[in-house]
Motif scaffolding. Sequence first.
Motif, mmCIF file in Angstrom:
data_model
loop_
_atom_site.group_PDB
_atom_site.id
_atom_site.type_symbol
_atom_site.label_atom_id
_atom_site.label_comp_id
_atom_site.label_asym_id
_atom_site.label_seq_id
_atom_site.Cartn_x
_atom_site.Cartn_y
_atom_site.Cartn_z
ATOM 1 N N LEU A 133 10.079 -7.840 -15.078
ATOM 2 C CA LEU A 133 10.296 -6.747 -14.572
ATOM 3 C C LEU A 133 11.969 -6.452 -14.423
ATOM 4 O O LEU A 133 12.217 -7.645 -13.922
ATOM 5 C CB LEU A 133 9.729 -6.419 -13.365
ATOM 6 N N ILE A 134 12.548 -5.365 -14.810
ATOM 7 C CA ILE A 134 14.035 -5.562 -14.591
ATOM 8 C C ILE A 134 14.426 -5.462 -12.902
ATOM 9 O O ILE A 134 15.222 -6.248 -12.577
ATOM 10 C CB ILE A 134 14.772 -4.312 -15.099
ATOM 11 N N VAL A 135 13.397 -4.766 -12.293
ATOM 12 C CA VAL A 135 13.637 -4.915 -10.940
ATOM 13 C C VAL A 135 12.187 -5.483 -10.331
ATOM 14 O O VAL A 135 11.156 -4.513 -10.459
ATOM 15 C CB VAL A 135 13.868 -3.491 -10.259
ATOM 16 N N PRO A 136 11.838 -6.563 -9.954
ATOM 17 C CA PRO A 136 10.592 -6.912 -9.286
ATOM 18 C C PRO A 136 10.074 -6.011 -8.219
ATOM 19 O O PRO A 136 10.999 -5.647 -7.374
ATOM 20 C CB PRO A 136 10.851 -8.325 -9.020
ATOM 21 N N PHE A 137 8.838 -5.647 -8.227
ATOM 22 C CA PHE A 137 8.381 -4.787 -7.150
ATOM 23 C C PHE A 137 7.781 -5.653 -5.793
ATOM 24 O O PHE A 137 6.918 -6.682 -6.007
ATOM 25 C CB PHE A 137 7.323 -4.126 -7.688
ATOM 26 N N GLU A 138 8.022 -5.290 -4.819
ATOM 27 C CA GLU A 138 7.474 -5.807 -3.569
ATOM 28 C C GLU A 138 6.065 -5.409 -3.266
ATOM 29 O O GLU A 138 5.905 -4.429 -3.331
ATOM 30 C CB GLU A 138 8.498 -5.470 -2.470
ATOM 31 N N MET A 139 5.154 -6.423 -3.240
ATOM 32 C CA MET A 139 3.755 -6.027 -2.939
ATOM 33 C C MET A 139 3.148 -7.404 -2.719
ATOM 34 O O MET A 139 3.612 -8.479 -2.477
ATOM 35 C CB MET A 139 3.049 -5.516 -4.251
ATOM 36 N N ARG A 140 1.825 -7.021 -1.819
ATOM 37 C CA ARG A 140 1.025 -8.265 -1.523
ATOM 38 C C ARG A 140 0.126 -8.630 -2.467
ATOM 39 O O ARG A 140 -0.097 -7.708 -3.379
ATOM 40 C CB ARG A 140 0.218 -7.768 -0.085
ATOM 41 N N GLY A 141 -0.240 -9.835 -2.542
ATOM 42 C CA GLY A 141 -1.230 -10.441 -3.487
ATOM 43 C C GLY A 141 -2.771 -10.587 -3.027
ATOM 44 O O GLY A 141 -3.042 -10.506 -1.911
ATOM 45 N N PHE A 142 -3.642 -10.876 -3.649
ATOM 46 C CA PHE A 142 -4.733 -11.317 -3.595
ATOM 47 C C PHE A 142 -5.186 -12.588 -4.345
ATOM 48 O O PHE A 142 -4.701 -13.038 -5.031
ATOM 49 C CB PHE A 142 -5.878 -10.093 -3.963
ATOM 50 N N GLN A 143 -6.353 -12.964 -3.874
ATOM 51 C CA GLN A 143 -6.985 -14.012 -4.471
ATOM 52 C C GLN A 143 -7.542 -13.829 -5.729
ATOM 53 O O GLN A 143 -8.208 -12.812 -5.981
ATOM 54 C CB GLN A 143 -7.690 -14.884 -3.533
ATOM 55 N N GLY A 144 -7.350 -14.769 -6.648
ATOM 56 C CA GLY A 144 -8.136 -14.695 -8.158
ATOM 57 C C GLY A 144 -7.292 -13.587 -8.981
ATOM 58 O O GLY A 144 -6.225 -13.059 -8.623
ATOM 59 N N VAL A 145 -8.101 -12.867 -10.074
ATOM 60 C CA VAL A 145 -7.664 -11.968 -10.735
ATOM 61 C C VAL A 145 -8.093 -10.639 -10.094
ATOM 62 O O VAL A 145 -9.334 -10.443 -9.679
ATOM 63 C CB VAL A 145 -8.248 -11.764 -12.344
ATOM 64 N N TYR A 146 -7.133 -9.478 -9.879
ATOM 65 C CA TYR A 146 -7.495 -8.349 -9.270
ATOM 66 C C TYR A 146 -6.698 -6.977 -9.928
ATOM 67 O O TYR A 146 -5.912 -7.339 -10.852
ATOM 68 C CB TYR A 146 -7.115 -8.551 -8.021
ATOM 69 N N ASN A 147 -6.942 -5.869 -9.782
ATOM 70 C CA ASN A 147 -6.502 -4.704 -10.409
ATOM 71 C C ASN A 147 -4.996 -4.486 -9.396
ATOM 72 O O ASN A 147 -5.145 -4.448 -8.198
ATOM 73 C CB ASN A 147 -7.532 -3.507 -10.352
ATOM 74 N N LEU A 148 -4.200 -4.172 -10.163
ATOM 75 C CA LEU A 148 -2.920 -3.563 -9.736
ATOM 76 C C LEU A 148 -3.199 -2.176 -9.202
ATOM 77 O O LEU A 148 -4.081 -1.350 -9.944
ATOM 78 C CB LEU A 148 -1.723 -3.322 -10.762
ATOM 79 N N GLU A 149 -2.728 -1.434 -8.230
ATOM 80 C CA GLU A 149 -2.815 -0.223 -7.994
ATOM 81 C C GLU A 149 -2.277 0.531 -8.819
ATOM 82 O O GLU A 149 -1.116 0.361 -9.471
ATOM 83 C CB GLU A 149 -1.978 0.046 -6.439
ATOM 84 N N LYS A 150 -2.807 1.978 -9.041
ATOM 85 C CA LYS A 150 -2.489 2.621 -10.191
ATOM 86 C C LYS A 150 -0.796 2.996 -10.095
ATOM 87 O O LYS A 150 -0.093 2.970 -10.764
ATOM 88 C CB LYS A 150 -3.245 3.992 -10.051
ATOM 89 N N LYS A 151 -0.267 3.329 -8.944
ATOM 90 C CA LYS A 151 0.988 3.624 -8.839
ATOM 91 C C LYS A 151 1.876 2.609 -9.058
ATOM 92 O O LYS A 151 3.092 2.438 -9.766
ATOM 93 C CB LYS A 151 1.389 4.387 -7.446
ATOM 94 N N ILE A 152 1.759 1.360 -8.731
ATOM 95 C CA ILE A 152 2.558 0.038 -8.907
ATOM 96 C C ILE A 152 2.270 -0.108 -10.440
ATOM 97 O O ILE A 152 3.397 -0.216 -11.082
ATOM 98 C CB ILE A 152 1.783 -1.025 -8.099
ATOM 99 N N TYR A 153 1.115 -0.016 -10.984
ATOM 100 C CA TYR A 153 1.118 -0.298 -12.405
ATOM 101 C C TYR A 153 1.995 0.846 -13.268
ATOM 102 O O TYR A 153 2.779 0.300 -14.288
ATOM 103 C CB TYR A 153 -0.446 -0.232 -12.893
#
Length: 255
Positions: A133-153
């Motif tokens: 990403l040209i500009v990394p997005f601040e966000m919290r993470g989760f354990q394992g594989v999970y879905n990105l929120e639609k707006k973030i994606y």
Amino acid sequence: MGSKSRISGNYRNPCLTMHQPWASLLVEGIKRIEGRSWPSPITGRLWIHAAGKIPDPETIKAMEDFYREIYAVNGITDIKFPEHYPISRLLGCVEVVGCVTCEELVCWEEVPEGVRLEGQTNYCWLCEQPQRLIVPFEMRGFQGVYNLEKKIYEAAARGLSPVKAPLPVKFPLPDPRDPFSLKPGSLVSYRSSSSPSEAEKSPRLAAAIAGARAAATQFSKQNGSQPTAIKVQEMPVSTRTRNKSKLDTDSPLNS
């Protein structure tokens, strides 16, 4: 055109939270194998998020030394490592083209020897086409594989930039007609006809591998092998997928 993908469970835009420096090394194309104690639940694009723990200088040095040594096996001596290892940020993505066991990877003579030396865990997720990403997005993470929120994606998909990796790898398919043929057990013939890399006997390389393993164990020893900086996901997933997530541990050489 988008990449072909096959996703199990309820994943739409799958993301994996990893500790630094492993997260940035993967997105920058330096790290080509993501090792886990469980097989990859997806084939296709996987977003990479950096967890919130600040990496200590010793950990960064251990992992950079490890990659210097395994790239040197293939004659690559000029590697540009990230200047910074940001935390709590969505960094970019890779294409997971398949997953094989460690025993299969280390005997797979069709891939560079340095890649084979990355096989240090039960299951090896094979990663290609890194994009940052040209500009990394601040966000919290989760354990394992999970879905990105639609707006973030949606925002992230518009801000990707291809990465020039030190030694790009194209993992050959066992069955060229099947883009999903790279899976555990698909390379069993290599295990019977080949032997692990002789480069593992190099004292300098062995020391680098030992240092990388030691760097990774700092996470597996905390809270019963669960990463302290990653919050447990609370989104609906299938029972099978939830059980896989609980098995996720910080394996050597990986987040």
